[in-house]
Design a protein around this motif. Sequence first.
Motif, mmCIF file in Angstrom:
data_model
loop_
_atom_site.group_PDB
_atom_site.id
_atom_site.type_symbol
_atom_site.label_atom_id
_atom_site.label_comp_id
_atom_site.label_asym_id
_atom_site.label_seq_id
_atom_site.Cartn_x
_atom_site.Cartn_y
_atom_site.Cartn_z
ATOM 1 N N TYR A 1 -32.413 -42.044 -59.041
ATOM 2 C CA TYR A 1 -32.835 -40.988 -58.847
ATOM 3 C C TYR A 1 -31.897 -39.827 -59.325
ATOM 4 N N HIS A 2 -30.812 -40.071 -59.072
ATOM 5 C CA HIS A 2 -29.663 -39.050 -59.277
ATOM 6 C C HIS A 2 -29.603 -38.912 -60.915
ATOM 7 N N TYR B 1 -32.368 -37.125 -62.093
ATOM 8 C CA TYR B 1 -32.163 -35.592 -61.702
ATOM 9 C C TYR B 1 -31.206 -35.067 -62.443
ATOM 10 N N ALA C 1 -32.543 -34.323 -65.888
ATOM 11 C CA ALA C 1 -33.615 -33.271 -66.117
ATOM 12 C C ALA C 1 -32.870 -31.916 -65.963
ATOM 13 N N ALA D 1 -39.125 -32.377 -59.656
ATOM 14 C CA ALA D 1 -38.668 -33.272 -58.900
ATOM 15 C C ALA D 1 -39.112 -33.398 -57.562
ATOM 16 N N TYR D 2 -39.034 -32.018 -57.014
ATOM 17 C CA TYR D 2 -39.390 -31.990 -55.494
ATOM 18 C C TYR D 2 -40.874 -32.224 -55.092
ATOM 19 N N TRP E 1 -41.688 -35.100 -54.649
ATOM 20 C CA TRP E 1 -41.579 -36.492 -54.003
ATOM 21 C C TRP E 1 -42.058 -36.289 -52.487
ATOM 22 N N TYR F 1 -38.913 -32.047 -68.005
ATOM 23 C CA TYR F 1 -39.902 -31.952 -66.891
ATOM 24 C C TYR F 1 -40.261 -33.427 -66.605
ATOM 25 N N ALA G 1 -37.846 -35.217 -64.571
ATOM 26 C CA ALA G 1 -38.167 -34.671 -63.167
ATOM 27 C C ALA G 1 -39.233 -35.449 -62.297
ATOM 28 N N CYS H 1 -38.077 -38.540 -61.300
ATOM 29 C CA CYS H 1 -37.235 -38.422 -60.204
ATOM 30 C C CYS H 1 -38.055 -38.435 -58.842
ATOM 31 N N ALA H 2 -39.297 -37.659 -58.825
ATOM 32 C CA ALA H 2 -40.072 -37.577 -57.895
ATOM 33 C C ALA H 2 -40.861 -38.797 -57.446
ATOM 34 N N TRP I 1 -37.899 -41.437 -55.893
ATOM 35 C CA TRP I 1 -37.387 -41.043 -54.348
ATOM 36 C C TRP I 1 -38.268 -41.351 -53.572
#
Length: 288
Positions: A78-79, A82, A85, A98-99, A101, A152, A155, A158-159, A162
């Motif tokens: 994830y990180h 992130y 990104a 990313a948010y 998630w 993007y 990102a 990432c979502a 996580w």
Amino acid sequence: MTRPRATAVGFVAILLWALLALFTVGSTPTPPLLLNALCFSIGGVLGLIWTWASGGLGQLRSVPWTTYVFGTVGLFGYHALYFSALRMAPAAEAGLIAYLWPLLIVLFSGLLPGEHLRLGHLLGASLGFAGAAVIIAGGGSTGFQADHLPGYGLALLCALTWSGYSVLSRRLTDTPTSSVAVFCIATAIASAALHLVIEDTVWPDGAFGWASILALGLGPVGLAFYVWDIGVKQGDIQVLGTASYAAPLLSTFALVLAGIAAPSWGLAIAALLITGGAALAARASLRR
């Protein structure tokens, strides 16, 4: 620990993650893997100190190695995605993608034993997603631009990473939270090794850069993992997942206050959608 109390503990992580984008921007120009190594070293060492002080070191021996691999892959993946990104795309837009998630957590959690998706969860998640979409489309600092697509895309990964980690963690309720410290140390070691192979070493720029990394290691990439672990294992994961929509809103506000992102009417509209969606989904869970 009661379910409502564990849920409240999980909320602390949401507040800390609201500062993740701000401190990540402050850590520029440190490359993603080196940033991973530095931040997780801080978070892992603090976790080991807490585990030792609470007498929990012995519990770590009983944790299966597969659990350590799972946790390390989740935090590392994830990180690394992130931080990359936010280096490849504007912080506000990449952070908001990313948010996504929280939306995925609410939907994926319906597949867990004993959990069910209700109409309120789906409506709340839809409102939260619409709020994030408003900001990404035009309420952020620069809006959507094609040359930022690689950032993007990372990102979005990432979502997915996580949300998958959080939902699957629910099946590890017997694993002590202290094991997160080992996840952090292993992530720091893996990040440092890969950094030496594929990245150029660029240290933080001045005192503010080092302060940003310290803040990341203490909060969003430190304490947040421990309280989130308690929340997703013992609390209401659907309430946490939907309430997490507040994190992109708070994160964007932090970037605006710092002068990194520009304010807009889209932000106000998104605020109503995000907070309304969180309240609706939380009500659906509480009525259970």
